[in-house]
Design a protein around this motif. Structure first.
Motif, PDB file in Angstrom:
ATOM      1  N   UNK A 128       0.832  -1.212   0.000  1.00 47.38           N
ATOM      2  CA  UNK A 128       0.000   0.000   0.000  1.00 47.38           C
ATOM      3  C   UNK A 128       0.862   1.256   0.000  1.00 47.38           C
ATOM      4  N   UNK A 129       1.938   1.221   0.761  1.00 47.05           N
ATOM      5  CA  UNK A 129       2.826   2.380   0.802  1.00 47.05           C
ATOM      6  C   UNK A 129       3.547   2.578  -0.529  1.00 47.05           C
ATOM      7  N   UNK A 130       4.042   1.462  -1.085  1.00 44.46           N
ATOM      8  CA  UNK A 130       4.795   1.552  -2.341  1.00 44.46           C
ATOM      9  C   UNK A 130       3.904   1.980  -3.502  1.00 44.46           C
ATOM     10  N   UNK A 166      14.229   7.067 -13.733  1.00 45.48           N
ATOM     11  CA  UNK A 166      13.553   6.714 -12.486  1.00 45.48           C
ATOM     12  C   UNK A 166      14.414   7.092 -11.287  1.00 45.48           C
ATOM     13  N   UNK A 167      13.804   7.639 -10.229  1.00 43.02           N
ATOM     14  CA  UNK A 167      14.578   7.970  -9.021  1.00 43.02           C
ATOM     15  C   UNK A 167      14.913   6.750  -8.169  1.00 43.02           C
ATOM     16  N   UNK A 168      14.384   5.593  -8.544  1.00 45.25           N
ATOM     17  CA  UNK A 168      14.570   4.391  -7.740  1.00 45.25           C
ATOM     18  C   UNK A 168      15.605   3.474  -8.379  1.00 45.25           C
ATOM     19  N   UNK A 169      16.627   3.155  -7.614  1.00 42.37           N
ATOM     20  CA  UNK A 169      17.697   2.318  -8.128  1.00 42.37           C
ATOM     21  C   UNK A 169      17.240   0.919  -8.517  1.00 42.37           C
ATOM     22  N   UNK A 170      16.309   0.335  -7.739  1.00 44.65           N
ATOM     23  CA  UNK A 170      15.818  -1.001  -8.039  1.00 44.65           C
ATOM     24  C   UNK A 170      15.071  -1.024  -9.369  1.00 44.65           C
ATOM     25  N   UNK A 171      14.344   0.052  -9.645  1.00 39.39           N
ATOM     26  CA  UNK A 171      13.612   0.126 -10.909  1.00 39.39           C
ATOM     27  C   UNK A 171      14.580   0.196 -12.076  1.00 39.39           C
ATOM     28  N   UNK A 172      15.600   1.037 -11.950  1.00 42.18           N
ATOM     29  CA  UNK A 172      16.583   1.159 -13.029  1.00 42.18           C
ATOM     30  C   UNK A 172      17.288  -0.174 -13.264  1.00 42.18           C
ATOM     31  N   UNK A 178       7.264   0.748  -6.414  1.00 42.85           N
ATOM     32  CA  UNK A 178       8.676   1.103  -6.193  1.00 42.85           C
ATOM     33  C   UNK A 178       8.982   1.300  -4.711  1.00 42.85           C
ATOM     34  N   UNK A 179      10.183   0.943  -4.322  1.00 43.38           N
ATOM     35  CA  UNK A 179      10.647   1.161  -2.964  1.00 43.38           C
ATOM     36  C   UNK A 179      11.874   2.065  -3.002  1.00 43.38           C
TER      37      UNK A 179
END
Length: 382
Positions: free
Chosen positions: A215-217, A312-318, A372-373
């Motif tokens: 829910x947060x992500x 993307x600002x999220x490293x995991x997404x990149x 995303x986290x």
């Protein structure tokens, strides 16, 4: 004797029992056996991947028509005597594949292709058994989280449909002048396998996080990138279906030059079959051309999505989309090698495995874009 209270005792001086702060209210009563269910789904995932690969080998070894009957229960037992083997061989000798292609095959040669098909069907029964036992067990123990009962039914229902589709596919090659199963039925069969794989993958991703984390992500969903990931998923699925058409008519074993086809950009005689629409399913040159062009376009679109993911600002997404692009490049190379070596068995099955890996990586990247986290958050398992 009880101590007398002060006349002007301040309210704040009264001692109150200390109670621990209550956290994780979103997940309270909603966890079920999330971890155990996730492991069970991973087992099913591995079995479905094995089914896809064994099915591919069954197709590449021309073994798919060796069993001419559909017996979901009694068919689990192979021939137990020489008389049983002879009876099965006689049934095979009555279909067009034997009459037009395998005249003179010996019983020992027949046993080889029979075991491939029997193994494929037996593995399918085992997958169904693992799902049924797992689902029934979690249901009886009341360990399924709220809202997940219907979800966990879906893989089982799709598996049942897949068995029926498999027989629908096989039956197309048992009459007339067909030497193989109908390519569009093969595409339906393989496509449904990838749908099942996708459903299992998505559930595994969801169960890797607590409900409160999801829910947060989700509030930080990268809507544009998630949408592009959806488009990439659909495009990859279309390419998988076209690849199944290629396999269905052995189109990968013809036109073994690259980047041209028989010395030209367009294959010769692409519309020689009548009526016209049949060429898009049965003309080996046109079907391979479609697979090549779709592969190029998919690769181009993959680069476009990757360029968007870089912002993307999220490293995991990149990182997730980096993995997609790397696997896509490898899959293109495998496709070219498959063509140049006339779809030799070990190369063709590696190319099919590459499609499985790419499919799951695209789904994973889409999931991470949707949930995303931040890089600083720990404890999330993807």
């Amino acid at each position: 004797m009880a101590e007398k209270r002060k006349l002007f005792e301040e309210v704040g001086e009264a001692k109150r029992p200390e109670t621990p702060a209550r956290t994780g209210m979103i997940d309270r009563g909603r966890r079920g056996a999330r971890g155990a269910i996730r492991v069970w789904l991973m087992m099913l995932f591995a079995l479905v991947v094995a089914m896809i690969l064994v099915g591919g080998l069954t197709r590449l070894t021309d073994s798919g028509l060796s069993i001419t009957e559909w017996k979901p229960v009694t068919g689990a037992l192979p021939p137990m005597s020489e008389a049983d083997w002879t009876a099965e061989f006689e049934k095979y000798q009555a279909i067009p594949e034997y009459e037009l292609q395998n005249q003179g095959m010996t019983l020992s040669e027949f046993k080889v292709i029979y075991w491939w098909e029997w193994g494929h069907r037996q593995l399918g029964r085992f997958v169904g058994l693992v799902w049924a036992l797992g689902f029934a067990g979690f249901l009886m123990l009341r360990k399924i989280p709220p809202g997940w009962t219907g979800r966990l039914l879906i893989p089982g229902l799709l598996g049942g449909v897949q068995g029926a589709v498999g027989w629908w596919m096989v039956s197309s090659g048992l009459t007339g002048t067909m030497l193989d199963v109908a390519s569009y039925r093969l595409a339906t069969h393989l496509g449904l396998a990838f749908v099942i794989l996708g459903v299992l993958s998505w559930y595994i991703f969801l169960l890797g996080c607590e409900e409160r984390e999801l829910m947060q992500c989700r509030r930080n969903r990268e809507a544009k990138l998630f949408s592009m990931g959806t488009g990439l998923t659909h495009f990859a699925f279309l390419q998988i279906l076209i690849g199944a058409l290629v396999a269905g008519i052995d189109a990968g074993r013809n036109y073994t030059d690259w980047p041209l086809m028989a010395g030209g950009f367009f294959p010769p005689f692409p519309f020689e079959i009548e009526p016209l629409w049949r060429n898009f399913f049965e003309n080996d040159g046109l079907v391979q051309f479609m697979h090549r062009m779709a592969g190029y376009l998919l690769a181009i679109f993959g680069v476009v999505v990757w360029l968007r993911a870089r912002r993307s600002p999220h490293g995991k997404t990149r990182f997730a989309f980096n993995a997609v692009l790397a696997m896509m490049a490898l899959q293109v190379v495998l496709g070219v090698v498959t063509v140049l070596y006339s779809a030799q068995l070990h190369i063709a099955i590696t190319h099919q495995l590459g499609a499985v890996v790419l499919w799951v990586l695209i789904l994973r990247a889409r999931f991470i874009a949707g949930y995303p986290t931040a890089d600083s958050i720990r404890g999330s398992v993807r």
